[in-house]
Design a protein around this motif. Sequence first.
Motif, mmCIF file in Angstrom:
data_model
loop_
_atom_site.group_PDB
_atom_site.id
_atom_site.type_symbol
_atom_site.label_atom_id
_atom_site.label_comp_id
_atom_site.label_asym_id
_atom_site.label_seq_id
_atom_site.Cartn_x
_atom_site.Cartn_y
_atom_site.Cartn_z
ATOM 1 N N GLY A 8 0.682 -1.324 -0.034
ATOM 2 C CA GLY A 8 -0.020 0.271 0.227
ATOM 3 C C GLY A 8 0.703 1.323 0.059
ATOM 4 N N GLY A 9 0.543 2.399 -0.977
ATOM 5 C CA GLY A 9 0.812 3.473 -0.496
ATOM 6 C C GLY A 9 1.198 3.973 0.969
ATOM 7 N N ALA A 10 -0.577 3.848 1.338
ATOM 8 C CA ALA A 10 0.661 4.833 3.067
ATOM 9 C C ALA A 10 1.272 3.742 3.519
ATOM 10 C CB ALA A 10 -0.781 4.101 3.302
ATOM 11 N N VAL A 11 2.087 2.620 3.421
ATOM 12 C CA VAL A 11 2.897 1.621 4.327
ATOM 13 C C VAL A 11 3.969 2.736 3.503
ATOM 14 C CG1 VAL A 11 3.844 -0.456 4.968
ATOM 15 C CG2 VAL A 11 1.223 0.315 4.419
ATOM 16 N N ILE A 12 4.508 2.871 2.557
ATOM 17 C CA ILE A 12 5.889 2.314 1.431
ATOM 18 C C ILE A 12 5.773 3.983 1.604
ATOM 19 C CG2 ILE A 12 5.937 0.693 0.532
ATOM 20 C CD1 ILE A 12 5.660 1.528 -2.271
ATOM 21 N N THR A 13 4.762 5.120 1.836
ATOM 22 C CA THR A 13 5.201 6.771 1.951
ATOM 23 C C THR A 13 5.054 6.719 2.776
ATOM 24 O OG1 THR A 13 3.165 7.066 0.580
ATOM 25 C CG2 THR A 13 5.287 6.612 -0.967
ATOM 26 N N PHE A 14 5.600 8.738 3.245
ATOM 27 C CA PHE A 14 4.266 9.263 3.724
ATOM 28 C C PHE A 14 3.191 9.813 3.555
ATOM 29 C CE2 PHE A 14 8.582 8.562 6.018
ATOM 30 C CZ PHE A 14 8.257 8.634 7.393
ATOM 31 N N SER A 17 2.889 13.866 3.166
ATOM 32 C CA SER A 17 4.215 14.647 2.719
ATOM 33 C C SER A 17 5.123 14.279 1.390
ATOM 34 C CB SER A 17 5.456 14.721 4.157
ATOM 35 O OG SER A 17 6.360 14.213 3.618
ATOM 36 N N TYR A 18 4.597 15.436 0.695
ATOM 37 C CA TYR A 18 4.961 15.005 -0.569
ATOM 38 C C TYR A 18 5.986 14.503 -1.579
ATOM 39 C CZ TYR A 18 5.123 16.679 -5.686
ATOM 40 O OH TYR A 18 5.338 16.321 -7.200
ATOM 41 N N LYS A 19 5.933 12.978 -2.179
ATOM 42 C CA LYS A 19 7.046 12.535 -2.412
ATOM 43 C C LYS A 19 8.086 12.301 -1.106
ATOM 44 C CE LYS A 19 6.910 13.552 -7.245
ATOM 45 N NZ LYS A 19 7.732 14.187 -8.576
ATOM 46 N N ASN A 20 7.422 11.882 -0.290
ATOM 47 C CA ASN A 20 8.190 10.971 0.565
ATOM 48 C C ASN A 20 8.093 9.478 1.137
ATOM 49 O OD1 ASN A 20 9.721 11.092 2.951
ATOM 50 N ND2 ASN A 20 8.616 13.578 4.111
ATOM 51 N N LEU A 21 9.352 9.205 1.205
ATOM 52 C CA LEU A 21 9.389 7.201 0.937
ATOM 53 C C LEU A 21 9.268 7.542 2.214
ATOM 54 C CD1 LEU A 21 9.635 5.480 -1.064
ATOM 55 C CD2 LEU A 21 12.391 5.694 -0.863
ATOM 56 N N ARG A 22 8.748 6.487 3.023
ATOM 57 C CA ARG A 22 9.051 5.287 4.399
ATOM 58 C C ARG A 22 10.302 4.424 4.047
ATOM 59 N NH1 ARG A 22 4.895 5.902 8.282
ATOM 60 N NH2 ARG A 22 3.283 6.677 7.695
ATOM 61 N N LYS A 23 11.461 4.818 3.852
ATOM 62 C CA LYS A 23 12.600 4.005 3.012
ATOM 63 C C LYS A 23 12.872 2.854 3.676
ATOM 64 C CE LYS A 23 17.085 3.809 0.974
ATOM 65 N NZ LYS A 23 17.974 4.063 1.595
ATOM 66 N N ASP A 24 12.773 2.575 5.487
ATOM 67 C CA ASP A 24 12.544 1.654 5.565
ATOM 68 C C ASP A 24 11.580 0.839 6.023
ATOM 69 O OD1 ASP A 24 11.298 3.645 7.109
ATOM 70 O OD2 ASP A 24 11.646 3.754 9.766
ATOM 71 N N VAL A 25 10.602 0.955 5.918
ATOM 72 C CA VAL A 25 9.887 0.358 6.004
ATOM 73 C C VAL A 25 9.553 -0.882 4.750
ATOM 74 C CG1 VAL A 25 6.779 0.395 5.743
ATOM 75 C CG2 VAL A 25 7.947 1.833 7.737
ATOM 76 N N LEU A 26 10.235 0.777 3.476
ATOM 77 C CA LEU A 26 10.420 0.154 1.946
ATOM 78 C C LEU A 26 11.216 -1.229 2.519
ATOM 79 C CD1 LEU A 26 9.187 -0.362 -0.833
ATOM 80 C CD2 LEU A 26 10.723 1.106 -1.132
ATOM 81 N N SER A 27 12.524 -0.971 2.805
ATOM 82 C CA SER A 27 13.126 -2.047 2.505
ATOM 83 C C SER A 27 12.944 -3.012 3.187
ATOM 84 C CB SER A 27 14.453 -1.126 3.169
ATOM 85 O OG SER A 27 15.265 0.349 2.725
ATOM 86 N N ARG A 28 12.639 -2.673 5.020
ATOM 87 C CA ARG A 28 12.172 -4.401 5.583
ATOM 88 C C ARG A 28 11.364 -5.129 5.285
ATOM 89 N NH1 ARG A 28 8.317 -5.305 8.077
ATOM 90 N NH2 ARG A 28 7.581 -2.578 8.611
ATOM 91 N N LEU A 29 9.991 -4.545 4.557
ATOM 92 C CA LEU A 29 9.219 -5.615 2.988
ATOM 93 C C LEU A 29 10.096 -5.588 2.265
ATOM 94 C CD1 LEU A 29 6.598 -2.840 3.978
ATOM 95 C CD2 LEU A 29 6.628 -4.989 5.217
ATOM 96 N N LEU A 30 10.122 -5.300 2.039
ATOM 97 C CA LEU A 30 11.505 -6.009 0.354
ATOM 98 C C LEU A 30 12.680 -7.141 1.171
ATOM 99 C CD1 LEU A 30 11.645 -2.569 -1.879
ATOM 100 C CD2 LEU A 30 10.414 -4.652 -1.940
ATOM 101 N N LYS A 31 13.290 -6.588 2.118
ATOM 102 C CA LYS A 31 13.637 -7.995 3.076
ATOM 103 C C LYS A 31 13.273 -9.214 3.206
ATOM 104 C CE LYS A 31 17.881 -7.616 5.873
ATOM 105 N NZ LYS A 31 18.535 -6.945 6.771
#
Length: 257
Positions: A8-14, A17-31
């Motif tokens: 979901g977009g609400a999980v992987i981005t804030f 806040s405009y074009k703001n990635l939740r890099k830690d969450v995205l990296s963990r999910l991809l891991k």
Amino acid sequence: MLKVVKLGGAVITFKESYKNLRKDVLSRLLKEIAQYYLETGTCIVLVHGGGSFGHAVVSECLKRVGYIDPSCYAATADAMDQLSGFVRGIAIELGLPAVSIAPRSVCTISSGSTVCNLDVFRKLISRGLVPITYGDVVYSDKGFEVLSGDTLAWLLTRELEAGELIFVTDVDGVYDRDPKLDSSARLIREALARDVLGYLTESLFQADVTGGMRGKLLEGLRLGVRGVKVKVVGGFIEGNLYKALVSDSFRGSIIWY
Ligand code: IP8
């Protein structure tokens, strides 16, 4: 068995806040996905939402112009390519043979129905690739429209005959009421799709331009998806997606179609 995973977009981005990635969450999910993929070799298609990339751009032009004009289309497509680039880059670093496929190249909307040629997905999966696709702007008989990542995930599930569809969301599953507004909301652990839709009212979860939880679940019935186990998984809990990939013991809901 093929699994379709929608982040979901609400999980992987804030989202606020405009074009703001939740890099830690995205990296963990991809891991967690990479660990599962490398351990089992299961075929996976990854779909992600728009979050503060696609949704922010589309909402802005809808407010300003009232419809998706060519510059809005280009800006939204660019935003989604940027977001997908982040997802793909991290996925590849983690060992996933990931490749992005832009829905705008293979899908159109006609009389409200989405039509996609999914051959390229079939071909790449058969050679061991992990396609990454996303909610996008597509050509439609009315001009241009947003194709949500949820709709695409359902279509991929139906057409590629996936056995499981996993929605990774910012809530811990499907609740009988909105858990963000009502602390007594009860998590539905396992249910049939048509039963669960009775619990959810139209007004709930209408968070963005493509609808919320009710729309997400209804879409599967509308598209005639059958014989599929759908898991709605809380994305902010470490290890939860991995658990949902390998078992039925995870924080979230199992909805049968
Ligand atoms: O977040 C919408 O995808 P979703 C993508 O899956 C755009 O609904 C372009 C707004």
